[in-house]
Design an enzyme around this catalytic site. Structure first.
Site, short mmCIF file in Angstrom:
data_model
loop_
_atom_site.label_atom_id
_atom_site.label_comp_id
_atom_site.label_asym_id
_atom_site.label_seq_id
_atom_site.Cartn_x
_atom_site.Cartn_y
_atom_site.Cartn_z
N CYS A 82 2.36 8.40 4.70
CA CYS A 82 1.16 7.61 4.99
C CYS A 82 -0.03 8.50 5.29
O CYS A 82 -0.87 8.74 4.42
CB CYS A 82 1.37 6.59 6.11
N HIS A 130 6.65 2.88 8.51
CA HIS A 130 6.36 3.02 7.07
C HIS A 130 6.04 4.46 6.70
O HIS A 130 5.52 4.71 5.62
CB HIS A 130 5.20 2.10 6.68
N GLU A 131 6.36 5.43 7.59
CA GLU A 131 5.97 6.82 7.33
C GLU A 131 7.22 7.69 7.47
O GLU A 131 7.33 8.50 8.39
CB GLU A 131 4.88 7.22 8.36
N ARG A 165 -0.18 12.74 15.77
CA ARG A 165 0.97 12.02 15.23
C ARG A 165 2.23 12.34 16.04
O ARG A 165 2.50 13.49 16.35
CB ARG A 165 1.24 12.46 13.78
N CYS A 184 2.40 5.23 13.08
CA CYS A 184 1.02 5.14 12.56
C CYS A 184 0.29 3.97 13.22
O CYS A 184 0.89 3.03 13.72
CB CYS A 184 1.11 4.96 11.05
N HIS A 185 -1.06 4.03 13.16
CA HIS A 185 -1.85 2.94 13.76
C HIS A 185 -1.58 1.59 13.12
O HIS A 185 -1.78 0.56 13.75
CB HIS A 185 -3.33 3.28 13.66
N THR A 186 -1.16 1.60 11.88
CA THR A 186 -0.87 0.32 11.22
C THR A 186 0.33 -0.36 11.87
O THR A 186 0.38 -1.59 12.01
CB THR A 186 -0.65 0.53 9.71
N CYS A 218 3.70 -2.77 -14.43
CA CYS A 218 2.84 -3.92 -14.21
C CYS A 218 1.44 -3.63 -14.76
O CYS A 218 1.09 -2.49 -15.07
CB CYS A 218 2.78 -4.29 -12.72
N ARG A 226 4.58 -7.22 -4.74
CA ARG A 226 3.57 -7.50 -3.71
C ARG A 226 3.90 -8.76 -2.89
O ARG A 226 3.82 -8.77 -1.66
CB ARG A 226 2.21 -7.65 -4.41
N CYS A 282 0.08 -1.03 -7.32
CA CYS A 282 1.18 -1.69 -8.06
C CYS A 282 1.45 -3.06 -7.44
O CYS A 282 1.58 -3.19 -6.23
CB CYS A 282 2.43 -0.83 -7.97
N CYS A 317 -0.28 -0.83 -12.74
CA CYS A 317 0.19 0.53 -13.02
C CYS A 317 -0.27 0.97 -14.40
O CYS A 317 -0.72 2.10 -14.58
CB CYS A 317 1.72 0.60 -12.95
N CYS A 334 5.78 0.88 -10.09
CA CYS A 334 6.78 0.38 -11.04
C CYS A 334 6.57 0.96 -12.44
O CYS A 334 7.48 0.99 -13.24
CB CYS A 334 6.77 -1.14 -11.08
N1 APR Z 1 -17.77 7.15 16.10
C1 APR Z 1 -17.15 8.32 15.83
N2 APR Z 1 -15.83 8.52 16.06
C2 APR Z 1 -15.12 7.50 16.57
C3 APR Z 1 -15.72 6.26 16.88
C4 APR Z 1 -17.12 6.10 16.63
N3 APR Z 1 -17.76 4.97 16.89
N4 APR Z 1 -14.76 5.44 17.38
C5 APR Z 1 -13.61 6.14 17.37
N5 APR Z 1 -13.82 7.40 16.89
C6 APR Z 1 -12.84 8.47 16.69
C7 APR Z 1 -11.80 8.61 17.79
O1 APR Z 1 -12.27 9.41 18.85
C8 APR Z 1 -10.64 9.27 17.05
O2 APR Z 1 -10.70 10.67 17.11
O3 APR Z 1 -12.09 8.18 15.53
C9 APR Z 1 -10.83 8.82 15.59
C10 APR Z 1 -9.76 7.86 15.08
O4 APR Z 1 -8.57 8.54 15.05
P1 APR Z 1 -7.15 7.85 15.32
O5 APR Z 1 -7.32 6.80 16.34
O6 APR Z 1 -6.19 8.95 15.57
O7 APR Z 1 -6.84 7.10 13.94
P2 APR Z 1 -6.17 7.59 12.57
O8 APR Z 1 -4.70 7.66 12.67
O9 APR Z 1 -6.87 8.82 12.08
O10 APR Z 1 -6.53 6.36 11.62
C11 APR Z 1 -7.88 6.01 11.39
O11 APR Z 1 -7.34 4.81 9.41
O12 APR Z 1 -5.26 4.21 8.61
C12 APR Z 1 -6.39 3.78 9.28
O13 APR Z 1 -5.57 2.06 10.69
C13 APR Z 1 -6.04 3.36 10.68
O14 APR Z 1 -8.12 2.38 10.95
C14 APR Z 1 -7.37 3.51 11.32
C15 APR Z 1 -7.98 4.73 10.65
ZN ZN Z 2 0.28 4.26 8.02
#
Ligand code: APR
Ligand code: ZN
Length: 368
Positions: free
Chosen positions: A169, A62-63, A363, A40-42, A95, A110, A106, A98, A92
């Site tokens: 996630c 985390h996924e 993904r 994931c991006h996180t 808390c 933390r 929760c 919850c 939990c």
């Molecule tokens: N305007 C419109 N679309 C945009 C812009 C913008 N300015 N900038 C980026 N995008 C689009 C990208 O082209 C992409 O398709 O946003 C999408 C983001 O998708 P991912 O990078 O695959 O991210 P994703 O996994 O969906 O997560 C999105 O959620 O959980 C959080 O940390 C994560 O901040 C991230 C967000």
């Molecule tokens: Zn995530």
């Protein structure tokens, strides 16, 4: 025991596949064999060093999804053999948070989770005597991990790990924002900013609850086709809109969105997402995670005239209660997870999976 893990030794460096040592579960903890994990991006945000709360050396991830193989003293809610999804937000059921019935955040563990340790203040992972930290309380980039019992959701045993891991996630974050946070009603007009893994799940959530227009906004036109498959009815590329995007979206939805969702993490887009909402009632939900220290802005008049700004973490879902239901939705064909998975690869290729996140991938799922 020896386990295979992708270790993040320091920010900005690739992960390293190592054989690390894992101590068994202590009181209230469970040992889980991880069968599959999404990337994931996180995880990427933390690895990049941009996450002010990121700690190293650590085992990210985390996924995930897996099987309980051992339980510590006093564990009552799961048993050996149970299939589970690790939860980075535990539940939990005790808390203040919850019990409020008003939030999924929760707070039971933390503080220790944020420090990368188990609730007793110690880590179960080490490498040649050097302590390795847990990450988000889950550390799913390891074929075995230890979690507090309150941090696992028991799921049905016929659900495929390499699919339902994404419910840990991305899937829940998007669907839950629609169902739990916004509570989108049938017939609503919805605008979704960002058509990555999170945005696609907002779209399928909106479709599931019977939304009318489901407008997707993305600067990458290649995202259109898949979004349509998930239920998007109108696509808007901001680069092709002459003039103001907000005005365009208000016109398109005949007065503004009943609900909008920001799934990018861009503070300028967050403002557009709020301001394209319908006067009097439109609600905008922030899902994307913005960079450290960034701030959002709008004119207060936007809120005075009835628009509502909200945020949502893990889709407002209470993990142990809601995750098994989302697994059922998948197993009953109500939601699509297969189309979100662009690659399945062995954990050894974890760095390739991180690289793919910057391109067309939605993904990647890692198996062990
Ligand atoms: N305007 C419109 N679309 C945009 C812009 C913008 N300015 N900038 C980026 N995008 C689009 C990208 O082209 C992409 O398709 O946003 C999408 C983001 O998708 P991912 O990078 O695959 O991210 P994703 O996994 O969906 O997560 C999105 O959620 O959980 C959080 O940390 C994560 O901040 C991230 C967000
Ligand atoms: Zn995530």
């Amino acid at each position: 025991m020896d386990v295979k893990a992708a270790v993040a030794f320091e920010a900005g460096k690739p992960l390293s596949i190592e054989t690390v040592q894992l101590e068994g579960p202590k009181e209230g903890e469970v040992l889980v064999e991880i069968k599959a994990t999404g990337v994931c991006h996180t995880d990427a945000f933390t690895l990049s060093g941009a996450d002010p709360e990121g700690l190293f050396p650590a085992i990210l991830g985390h996924e995930g999804a897996g099987v309980v193989v051992e339980v510590g003293a006093g564990v009552k809610s799961v048993k050996v053999g149970d299939h589970v999804i690790p939860l980075y937000i535990p539940e939990c059921r005790n808390c203040e948070y919850c019990l409020s019935g008003k939030t999924n955040l929760c707070q039971a563990i933390r503080v220790t989770q944020g420090r990368g340790v188990m609730p007793d203040g110690t880590s179960r992972f080490s490498l040649n005597g050097q302590k390795l930290l847990h990450y988000m309380g889950t550390s799913t980039f390891a074929n075995y991990t230890v979690l507090p019992e309150i941090s696992v959701a028991k799921i049905r045993e016929d659900a495929p790990f390499e699919k339902v891991c994404l419910i840990g996630c991305g899937v829940t974050t998007g669907l839950g924002a629609v169902v739990n946070t916004a509570k989108v009603e049938a017939g609503s007009n919805v605008v979704v900013f960002g058509l990555g893994g999170v945005g696609l799940n907002v779209i399928q959530g909106a479709k599931m609850v019977g939304a009318n227009m489901i407008v997707g906004v993305d600067i990458n036109p290649a995202k259109r086709e898949l979004a349509e498959k998930f239920g998007m009815t109108h696509f808007v590329n901001p680069k092709e809109v002459a003039g103001d995007l907000v005005a365009y979206l208000v016109e398109l939805t005949k007065g503004g969105a009943d609900y909008s969702f920001e799934c990018i993490g861009n503070i300028n887009v967050m403002r557009q997402a709020l301001e394209c909402c319908h006067k009097g009632w439109g609600t905008s939900v922030i899902i994307g995670v913005a960079g450290a220290g960034q701030e959002i802005s709008t004119r207060p008049f936007q809120l005075v005239t009835g628009r509502v700004w909200k945020g949502s973490a893990f889709g407002g879902a209470k993990g142990r209660t809601d995750v098994p239901k989302i697994v059922d939705w998948f197993m009953n064909g109500k939601i699509d997870i297969d189309s979100l998975i662009t690659q399945v690869m062995q954990i050894e290729k974890v760095n390739e999976a991180f690289d793919l996140m910057h391109g067309e991938s939605i993904r990647s799922v890692l198996t062990f």
